[in-house]
Design an enzyme around this catalytic site. Structure first.
Site, short mmCIF file in Angstrom:
data_model
loop_
_atom_site.label_atom_id
_atom_site.label_comp_id
_atom_site.label_asym_id
_atom_site.label_seq_id
_atom_site.Cartn_x
_atom_site.Cartn_y
_atom_site.Cartn_z
N ALA A 138 1.08 -1.80 -0.23
CA ALA A 138 0.20 -0.11 0.47
C ALA A 138 1.03 0.94 0.02
O ALA A 138 1.60 1.58 1.01
CB ALA A 138 -0.44 -0.63 1.50
N SER B 213 -3.22 -4.79 -3.66
CA SER B 213 -2.35 -4.63 -2.43
C SER B 213 -2.71 -4.83 -0.79
O SER B 213 -3.77 -5.28 -0.40
CB SER B 213 -2.34 -2.76 -2.39
N CYS B 214 -1.63 -4.95 0.22
CA CYS B 214 -2.38 -4.77 1.59
C CYS B 214 -0.58 -4.31 2.05
O CYS B 214 0.12 -3.51 1.24
CB CYS B 214 -2.10 -6.42 2.02
N LYS B 215 -0.08 -4.68 3.27
CA LYS B 215 0.81 -3.82 4.14
C LYS B 215 2.03 -3.68 3.77
O LYS B 215 2.84 -2.55 2.81
CB LYS B 215 1.09 -4.32 5.83
N THR C 227 -1.32 -10.49 0.19
CA THR C 227 -2.14 -10.28 -1.63
C THR C 227 -1.99 -11.38 -1.92
O THR C 227 -2.91 -11.74 -2.85
CB THR C 227 -0.81 -8.78 -1.73
#
Length: 974
Positions: free
Chosen positions: A348, A891-893, A899
């Site tokens: 992200a 997206s993720c972190k 993801t």
């Protein structure tokens, strides 16, 4: 050996990078032609002897290569584990790509182990065998049966069968043998490679100048009609991870240095304004120095194409997107055309180094603008009540301490005014040199006595000059010039030299020649007391004012004085200077008409009488000599207007910058960081989508008529720090609306000339995507003509982890709901525009017959439905994006764990919905991709460990379809 099996079994051979050899490029300049064929092997064992009689072995095969020259044993690949079977058929293959330095003399060692658990962390040796590649190639049916030798080298531990697998041939496989002998979580066939060659480059448009270091996996799954499909995964890094942020940093530095230069060019100012200018220039200098330092650090990095997730908070890499990769799934079915499904995965876009203690950009910007606006209103109330200077200072400290240091003595302009000032500066900077060039072209056409050339040059000059004049037709420029005049040393206000007049009379003087709001000048600090006009923007300056406001008859307000005046300042001067440009253009037009009329053309000029008088004063002669005075005067007038407009708009931006110290500068830096990450991901997706659709005329038509939708899927929670990440990402994705793409013809077909380029400034960026000449010539005329191409970014977020569970039960998810609702409306508006301008036949065909309009209705219903972890929002939005030829990003972190679960689920859902993947194979395919596919390799690249960063407690809160297979997760440092 037991302790080393896991590490050895998954060590990948470091492949040599392909050289940028022009002869290896196809006409497209984005595909590489293989020079040698690859070799892929399948493995099976028979009659394995278990270490104990109480159970059957859980077998896996370690594949190593013996270098014949260096006599070194190098780990190359490892199969999956086949549980409780003494005759295992391994469904993981082994690939020697064409770039790998294998020869007929190369020796391959196969070592069979008995794994005690699924994590392969402990295992015992069963037997080994060695063969030469040449022996396999010469064998009948290219198949060898080798005896496994135990550790003493004497006893036979079983046999291993090695067969060469020829990709593209749909071999018959004993399905009953597979389904009965293998546990349900294993996959039908997996081949792995660390090079492009696992995918047919002749037909694959993905490989090219911006993609590198590929990892490929191949699977074979059964369809509902008992046929076999071949599924290839390819994951690559993208050079834009670093090149886009580095270009943006250079542009940020140039823009801020330009602002510093413009501030210096404001000329001499009174002490107060000069001190403000110096402080603002100091702030800009700090940003420039910081960005130059970051750019120097990035220039030192070579050979790297992505930022690992473990470096997400590293300051020198804060502009670089986290773990940016592309992933393509290619599906080959019998008697059907190959299908491609692309996705971009990236952490992200967020300012991890700066942290999220006070939230993310969306919250910080909203609070910042609200405080400025509220402060402006409060300042008016205090000023109108004739509050003393000391009381005002005390009020400002309590209300907005952040602005007290210097900003309390600046003029507050609204965000709209500031944006307009930036637009005027940008536009006149572009148009002034263009008008000068066009004027010279007009003179050149006159020199050549070319009637048609003269008319065409005049048309271009007229269009740009009219655009220039229209840009400056704004009262903001006039009022800013007055404010700047009042900030000069020795300024004397009108009420110091004449008797005060009534407000009604004075306002009549102010509004002469204009019906718009007037100057925002209000009792400028450092000068004599004065009052502010009623309708100007609110000021946030501590004014030494002695304004008296009384109410006369009929309730009319009376002021001692509304605007300070210099005795020599002429408020109509700007109008005259600005109008002179149009008059000079009219003179040029009339002269051209006159020259063509004298040359016998059938023009019918209609110049005004005063222009005709000017023209008749010229004696007949050379066209160029008769035009030169008028063209020269036009250029001089344009330059005079530009200089005045630049100073006026720079003064407006000085107020904005002064009112922003220090919060505004810190927010701008944060916004720069987030935007850099977002743009790198978008540019990567755009290039990937462009390469894939180069021969799709419907896609190209959609591209230039409407543009593309870019759908960002986010899996962040709305709890704790991830709220700040999501707030950063929301602004970063929204800012992508300021980006336009343009496809250009590359100077050469060299890979370095095919790298995308970024130009522009913060309020407007262009990304140029160069293509080789032969490919560029096949594009539609509109695209070849340089038409800007739009991208419509949309963001949908659904948190899926245990923190989202807490947020849904005890916290607040309004941020997620607002994001999804607003972006649904944007997606709906895009589809409406698309359906009006582009025939639906241009969109791709899918097996699922659901209409896009129905999908949008379903998405809208899900967006407003109060349902916990409603991941259907993400599924439907992703489906709509693909149906609209869009760009998919997930997206993720860190784009590593959640993801990976999302990408593999989406791929298997596509196989099920579009390619009739058998229901019996869905879970097995899903687990296979997560256990042995590209995503576990992504985890390995990021944290040097083949474990997803989940624990059992976390996974209990995950939707079931987002949970990884047993043995693939654990507590790791991510």
């Amino acid at each position: 050996m037991e302790d080393g099996t896991q590490q050895l079994g998954h060590c990948m051979v470091d492949m040599r990078e392909l050289s940028a050899n022009p002869e290896g490029l196809t006409a497209a300049g984005v595909m590489l032609t293989p020079q040698l064929s690859q070799m892929e092997l399948s493995l099976a064992c028979t009659d394995l002897l278990p270490p104990g009689r109480d159970r059957k072995p859980n077998a896996l095969v370690q594949v190593s290569v013996i270098d014949p020259h260096k006599q070194l044993l190098v780990s190359h690949a490892c199969t999956e584990i086949v549980e409780a079977n003494k005759d295992p058929l391994f469904l993981t293959g082994v690939t020697f790509p064409s770039e790998y330095p294998a020869s007929p003399e190369t020796l391959v060692k196969l070592t069979v182990y008995d794994a005690k658990d699924k994590s392969q962390e402990s295992s015992s040796f069963l037997g080994s065998a060695t063969f030469a590649v040449g022996d396999l190639l010469r064998a009948k049916d290219e198949r060898l049966t080798l005896s496994l030798r135990s550790s003493d080298g004497v006893c036979a531990a079983g046999t291993v069968v090695v067969s060469r697998l020829k990709m593209g041939e749909m071999e018959e496989v004993d399905l009953d043998h597979i389904t009965t002998e293998l546990p349900s979580h294993k996959c039908p066939l997996v081949c792995e490679s660390a090079s492009h060659s696992c995918i047919d480059r002749d037909n694959n448009p993905l490989t090219g100048p911006v993609f590198k270091n590929p990892i490929c996996k191949v699977y074979r799954f059964q369809t509902v009609d008992s046929k076999w499909m071949l599924v290839r995964e390819q994951m690559e890094e993208c050079t834009l991870s670093f090149s886009i942020p580095k270009q943006l940093l250079s542009l940020y530095i140039q823009e801020d240095m330009s602002r510093v230069r413009h501030l210096r060019e404001l000329g001499e100012l009174s002490p107060h304004w000069d001190n403000l200018r110096k402080e603002v220039m100091t702030r800009y200098g700090g940003i420039i120095g910081s960005y130059q330092e970051t750019l120097a650090e990035l220039d030192k990095i070579t050979g790297r194409s992505f930022k690992p997730s473990c470096c997400k908070a590293q300051k020198s890499l804060e502009f670089i997107p986290i773990n940016l990769h592309t992933q393509r799934m290619r599906v080959t079915c019998p008697r059907k055309t190959d299908a491609f499904y692309d996705i971009v995965t990236v952490g992200a876009p967020a300012a991890h180094f700066q942290g999220f203690k006070c939230g993310g950009l969306q919250r910080l910007l909203s609070r910042y603008e609200s405080e400025k606006k509220s402060f402006g209103k409060r300042r008016w109330q205090v000023d109108t009540a004739k509050t003393s200077r000391s009381c005002l200072n005390k009020h400002m400290r309590s209300f907005c301490p952040a602005f007290f240091s210097t900003a309390y003595q600046c003029i507050y302009y609204s965000p709209e005014h500031t944006a307009k000032a930036q637009e005027v500066l940008s536009t006149v900077s572009l148009l002034q040199p263009l008008i000068s060039i066009l004027a010279d072209q007009l003179l050149q056409a006159a020199q050549e006595h070319s009637s048609s050339g003269l008319r065409e040059a005049l048309k271009n000059l007229s269009d740009k000059t009219e655009q220039f004049v229209h840009t400056l037709k704004d009262e903001l420029v006039n009022s800013a010039l007055l404010a700047l005049h009042a900030a000069r040393p020795g300024y004397v206000s009108k009420n110091q030299k004449q008797t005060p007049v009534q407000g009604g009379q004075h306002q009549g003087h102010i509004h002469q020649g204009s019906d718009q709001n007037q100057s925002p000048v209000q009792g400028l600090p450092g000068h004599s007391p004065a009052t502010s006009i009623t309708d100007s923007p609110a000021g946030c300056n501590n004014v030494e004012a002695s304004q008296t406001t009384t109410r006369g008859e009929g309730g009319t307000l009376k002021h001692q004085d509304s605007i300070p005046h210099h005795k020599e300042y002429d408020e109509e001067e700007w109008d005259r200077v600005w109008a002179n440009v149009a008059k000079c253009l009219n003179c040029v037009i009339a002269m051209v008409d006159k020259l063509q009329e004298e040359d016998g053309s059938r023009q019918e000029p209609a110049p005004e009488q005063q222009l005709a008088d000017v023209i008749t004063s010229h004696h007949p002669g050379e066209w160029r000599e008769q035009l030169r005075p008028h063209v020269t005067r036009l250029k001089e007038c344009v330059m005079e207007v530009v200089e005045k407009a630049k100073r006026a708009m720079t003064f407006v931006l000085l107020q904005e910058a002064a009112c922003s110290i220090p919060q505004g500068f810190l927010l701008q830096q944060r916004r720069d960081v987030v935007f850099s990450q977002a743009l790198a991901a978008l540019a990567c997706g755009f290039v990937m989508r462009l390469y894939a659709g180069m021969q799709d005329q419907g896609f190209l038509k959609q591209l230039h008529l409407v543009g593309l939708v870019a759908q960002f899927e986010s899996l962040l929670s709305t709890y704790s720090e991830e709220i700040g990440m999501l707030e950063d990402m929301e602004v970063g994705v929204s800012d992508l609306q300021r980006v336009l793409f343009q496809i250009t013809e590359a100077k050469t077909d060299d890979l370095s000339d095919l790298q995308p380029l970024v130009c522009g400034r913060r309020d407007h960026f262009f990304v140029e995507v160069p293509l080789p000449r032969l490919v560029f010539q096949t594009l539609p005329e509109e695209i070849r003509g340089g038409q800007p191409l739009r991208v419509f970014p949309v963001l949908f977020n659904v948190g899926i982890n245990e923190q989202q569970t807490i947020a849904e039960r005890f916290g607040d998810i309004s941020l997620q709901e607002r994001i999804n609702q607003r972006n649904f409306e944007m997606l709906e508006a895009y589809y409406k525009s698309l359906s009006e301008k582009v025939p639906l036949e241009c969109l791709p065909c899918y097996q699922t017959q659901t209409d896009i309009k129905e999908l949008l209705e379903t998405l809208g219903q899900n967006v407003v439905t109060k349902k916990r972890k409603n991941v259907e929002i993400l599924w439907i939005a992703g489906t709509i994006c693909r149906r609209l030829n869009g760009i998919r990003l997930t997206s993720c972190k860190s784009a590593k764990d959640r993801t990976s679960m999302s990408v593999t689920l989406e791929q298997c859902a596509l196989l099920r919905d579009e390619h009739q993947l058998s229901k019996d194979f869905f879970i097995r395919a899903l687990d296979c991709m997560r256990r042995e596919g590209c995503r576990i390799e992504n985890v390995q690249k990021n944290i040097r460990c083949r474990k997803y960063a989940f624990n059992m407690l976390q996974l209990m809160a995950f939707p079931k379809c987002y949970r990884p297979p047993e043995g693939t997760y654990g507590k790791v440092d991510s």
